[in-house]
Design an enzyme around this catalytic site. Structure first.
Site, PDB file in Angstrom:
ATOM      1  N   LYS A 277       0.837  -1.195   0.000  1.00 14.62           N
ATOM      2  CA  LYS A 277       0.000   0.000   0.000  1.00 14.62           C
ATOM      3  C   LYS A 277       0.876   1.250   0.000  1.00 14.62           C
ATOM      4  O   LYS A 277       2.064   1.180   0.339  1.00 14.62           O
ATOM      5  CB  LYS A 277      -0.893  -0.003   1.251  1.00 14.62           C
ATOM      6  CG  LYS A 277      -1.975  -1.063   1.213  1.00 14.62           C
ATOM      7  CD  LYS A 277      -2.950  -0.907   2.362  1.00 14.62           C
ATOM      8  CE  LYS A 277      -4.014  -1.975   2.311  1.00 14.62           C
ATOM      9  NZ  LYS A 277      -4.939  -1.836   1.162  1.00 14.62           N
ATOM     10  N   ARG A 351     -10.296 -11.583   0.368  1.00 15.80           N
ATOM     11  CA  ARG A 351     -11.081 -12.617  -0.322  1.00 15.80           C
ATOM     12  C   ARG A 351     -10.423 -13.987  -0.181  1.00 15.80           C
ATOM     13  O   ARG A 351     -11.094 -15.004  -0.225  1.00 15.80           O
ATOM     14  CB  ARG A 351     -11.301 -12.207  -1.780  1.00 15.80           C
ATOM     15  CG  ARG A 351     -10.064 -12.113  -2.614  1.00 15.80           C
ATOM     16  CD  ARG A 351     -10.254 -11.259  -3.865  1.00 15.80           C
ATOM     17  NE  ARG A 351     -10.336  -9.828  -3.550  1.00 15.80           N
ATOM     18  CZ  ARG A 351     -10.550  -8.883  -4.440  1.00 15.80           C
ATOM     19  NH1 ARG A 351     -10.722  -9.199  -5.708  1.00 15.80           N
ATOM     20  NH2 ARG A 351     -10.614  -7.612  -4.075  1.00 15.80           N
TER      21      ARG A 351
HETATM   22  N1  BES Z   1      -8.279  -3.852   3.286  1.00 16.85           N
HETATM   23  C1  BES Z   1      -8.329  -3.412   1.945  1.00 16.85           C
HETATM   24  C2  BES Z   1      -9.602  -2.631   1.608  1.00 16.85           C
HETATM   25  C3  BES Z   1      -9.797  -1.308   2.283  1.00 16.85           C
HETATM   26  C4  BES Z   1      -9.457  -0.144   1.639  1.00 16.85           C
HETATM   27  C5  BES Z   1     -10.387  -1.234   3.520  1.00 16.85           C
HETATM   28  C6  BES Z   1      -9.659   1.065   2.254  1.00 16.85           C
HETATM   29  C7  BES Z   1     -10.593  -0.021   4.142  1.00 16.85           C
HETATM   30  C8  BES Z   1     -10.247   1.128   3.488  1.00 16.85           C
HETATM   31  C9  BES Z   1      -8.263  -4.611   0.992  1.00 16.85           C
HETATM   32  O1  BES Z   1      -7.552  -5.708   1.450  1.00 16.85           O
HETATM   33  C10 BES Z   1      -7.603  -4.129  -0.258  1.00 16.85           C
HETATM   34  O2  BES Z   1      -6.492  -3.717  -0.190  1.00 16.85           O
HETATM   35  N2  BES Z   1      -8.352  -4.157  -1.365  1.00 16.85           N
HETATM   36  C11 BES Z   1      -7.860  -3.738  -2.607  1.00 16.85           C
HETATM   37  C12 BES Z   1      -8.217  -4.789  -3.616  1.00 16.85           C
HETATM   38  C13 BES Z   1      -7.504  -4.662  -4.918  1.00 16.85           C
HETATM   39  C14 BES Z   1      -6.027  -4.824  -4.742  1.00 16.85           C
HETATM   40  C15 BES Z   1      -8.032  -5.713  -5.886  1.00 16.85           C
HETATM   41  C16 BES Z   1      -8.543  -2.419  -3.007  1.00 16.85           C
HETATM   42  O3  BES Z   1      -9.738  -2.275  -2.818  1.00 16.85           O
HETATM   43  O4  BES Z   1      -7.836  -1.534  -3.465  1.00 16.85           O
HETATM   44 ZN    ZN Z   2      -5.493  -5.622   1.095  1.00 18.08          ZN
END
Ligand code: BES
Ligand code: ZN
Ligand code: ZN
Length: 503
Positions: A277, A351
């Site tokens: 991230k 997921r």
């Molecule tokens: N934990 C995150 C989602 C999230 C984002 C929760 C912001 C709370 C606030 C999740 O694991 C994630 O990183 N999702 C990605 C998925 C993508 C890489 C397919 C996303 O939504 O960017």
């Molecule tokens: Zn994630």
């Protein structure tokens, strides 16, 4: 906590007396009319001038200078009676208790009948009061060396209701249980990742199990390996903390049938892994176990209220870290279901852990499945910060979740799930599924992937990435974790009906 009485008199002595006030053209009636007489018509004047507001959710205070037994009267504006609804009342009580907290009330009385109307009956008003009280006064203790001096809080709350209709005391207590369960979920989410590891979460679940006599099972890494939980294990692979698969069973029926599976994402911290991230995006990722917290909060409510239903709660828990042993993009892993997964993005880890948890919930007899997860940033793009996203494979089951969510004041909105969406998660050249089919429709892709593991069992997916936390305080709580879905899930379970029940 609450004392219920039908013996109200304006001479009863209280610190603070709380009265609901509709915006009505006619003169003041009932107790307010009587009080107005004691004040030589000055209440009417103050309402006219707007010093006492009848606008919905506005709280106005007057001092009584010994003219009534109460030292102060608080009027809670309820707006026009025609537009009045349960949710307005719950929020209005939230505002009231925020005022109470700020002003450090210790004793108060509420004239509950003044908060009822054709659309909000006395039991609903009692539920709203019982729920708003703990929620609106919630505060996360934090870790400052110099904590503030112990706060004064309401020790005694008298609730007056004249007609003896309904069971006010029970409804107050039930509301209170819902509020407390939500607060427990909030505290879990507010706790930082170093202080709430998967092991800590398992310990918390075991304590709940002991208190409410749930059957509990905590799977360790070795057992996961034996069961072939390759998806959860892959996410844990880079971590110094062992993973836990947490299972709690509540049996409220004689037979273990019609079992509702509540599956909550329990990522205690999400770095994104090698698909790391950004430095702005990573802050706050302690909240990535918001789904798990909602499930545990709901289980607390269920444990208190003991509905005649069967529930299995399943929480896959680990952090998502980077190290020499961490899983990588391009890896192919095998889930407990046997389905193979091509990992295209290690940040789409939720997921993956949910995949094995769904399979395991079915293994424990779940006939209906709800998964709850802070799954995608995409749901925020689609629906904003007030509405959770939903997907389903079953209209009837979804209707029940929808109803519970609206009644709980935790709105959800359904996203489409068409065959062509499902084809995208099945679109890997070398495995059965891929965990990140591209930027379009993120929220749908995340849910669609989890749905592959329902394998035909009625299922609803709830994406709470936008709603699990808030950076603004609101009527029913401070900024930070919201505890969203603890109440919805508990209410869903309480009200749950199978198609056969309905016949
Ligand atoms: N934990 C995150 C989602 C999230 C984002 C929760 C912001 C709370 C606030 C999740 O694991 C994630 O990183 N999702 C990605 C998925 C993508 C890489 C397919 C996303 O939504 O960017
Ligand atoms: Zn994630
Ligand atoms: Zn995540």
């Amino acid at each position: 906590m609450f004392t219920v009485s039908n013996q109200f008199n304006l001479t009863n002595s209280h610190d603070c007396l709380v009265i609901g006030l509709f915006n009505k053209p006619s003169g003041l009636e009932g107790v307010v009319g009587e009080a107005d007489k004691l004040f030589d018509g000055q209440l009417t004047e103050l309402i006219k001038s707007g010093d006492i507001s009848t606008r919905k959710k506005e709280v106005s205070k007057i001092h009584t200078f010994g003219k009534t037994g109460a030292r102060k009267i608080y009027f809670v504006g309820l707006g026009h009676e025609k537009e009045y609804k349960f949710e307005t009342l719950r929020d209005a009580f939230g505002r009231l208790f925020k005022t109470a907290k700020k002003e450090k009330w210790t004793e108060a009385a509420v004239l509950l009948d003044t908060f009822t109307s054709d659309s909000v009956e006395i039991n609903d008003a009692a539920h709203a009061l019982g729920e708003a009280f703990p929620m609106a006064t919630y505060e996360f203790a934090g870790y400052k060396q110099k904590s503030n001096e112990p706060e004064k809080h309401i020790e005694s709350l008298t609730v007056y209701s004249a007609d003896g209709e309904g069971d006010v005391e029970a409804a107050l207590e039930v509301g209170y249980v819902f509020g407390k369960g939500t607060n427990s979920a909030r505290t879990l989410v507010n706790t930082p990742g170093n202080l709430l590891t998967a092991t800590d979460m398992a310990g918390y679940a075991l304590k709940l199990a002991e208190k409410y006599e749930f059957e509990a099972e905590i799977l360790e890494k070795e057992e996961m390996e034996k069961l072939g939980m390759g998806a959860l294990l892959a996410v844990n692979q880079g971590s110094a903390e062992p993973p836990k698969m947490i299972v709690l069973k509540y049996q409220g029926k004689e037979e273990w049938n019609d079992v509702i599976g509540l599956v909550g994402k329990g990522i205690t911290f999400d770095t994104g892994g090698y698909s790391i991230k950004t430095k702005a995006g990573i802050v706050g990722m302690k909240s990535d176990m918001g789904g798990a917290a909602a499930v545990l909060g709901a289980m607390e409510i269920i444990g208190e209220l003991k509905p005649e239903r069967n529930v299995v709660a399943v929480i896959p828990s680990t952090d998502n870290m980077i190290s020499g042993t961490a899983f990588k993009p391009d890896d192919v892993i095998t889930s407990m279901s046997g389905k193979t997964i091509e990992v295209l993005n290690t940040d789409a880890e939720g997921r993956l852990v949910l995949a094995d948890a769904m399979t395991y919930a079915k293994h424990h007899g779940a006939n209906y499945l709800v998964d709850i997860a802070t799954l995608t940033g995409g749901v925020i793009t689609a629906l904003g910060l007030h509405t959770s996203g939903a997907l389903t494979n079953n209209e009837e089951f979804f209707e029940q979740v929808l109803e519970a969510s609206y009644e709980s004041g935790e709105p959800i909105w359904r996203l489409p799930l068409f065959e062509r969406d499902i084809e995208r998660v099945r679109g890997s050249k070398i495995a059965d599924l891929n965990n990140s089919p591209g930027a379009e429709g993120h929220a749908i892709m995340g849910g669609a992937f989890v749905g592959e593991f329902a394998e035909g069992t009625p299922w609803v997916h709830l994406d709470i990435a936008g709603t699990a936390t808030t950076n603004k305080e609101y009527d029913l709580g401070p900024a930070g974790a919201t505890g969203v879905m603890a109440r919805t899930l508990a209410l869903l379970v309480e009200r749950f009906e199978t198609e056969e029940d309905e016949k």
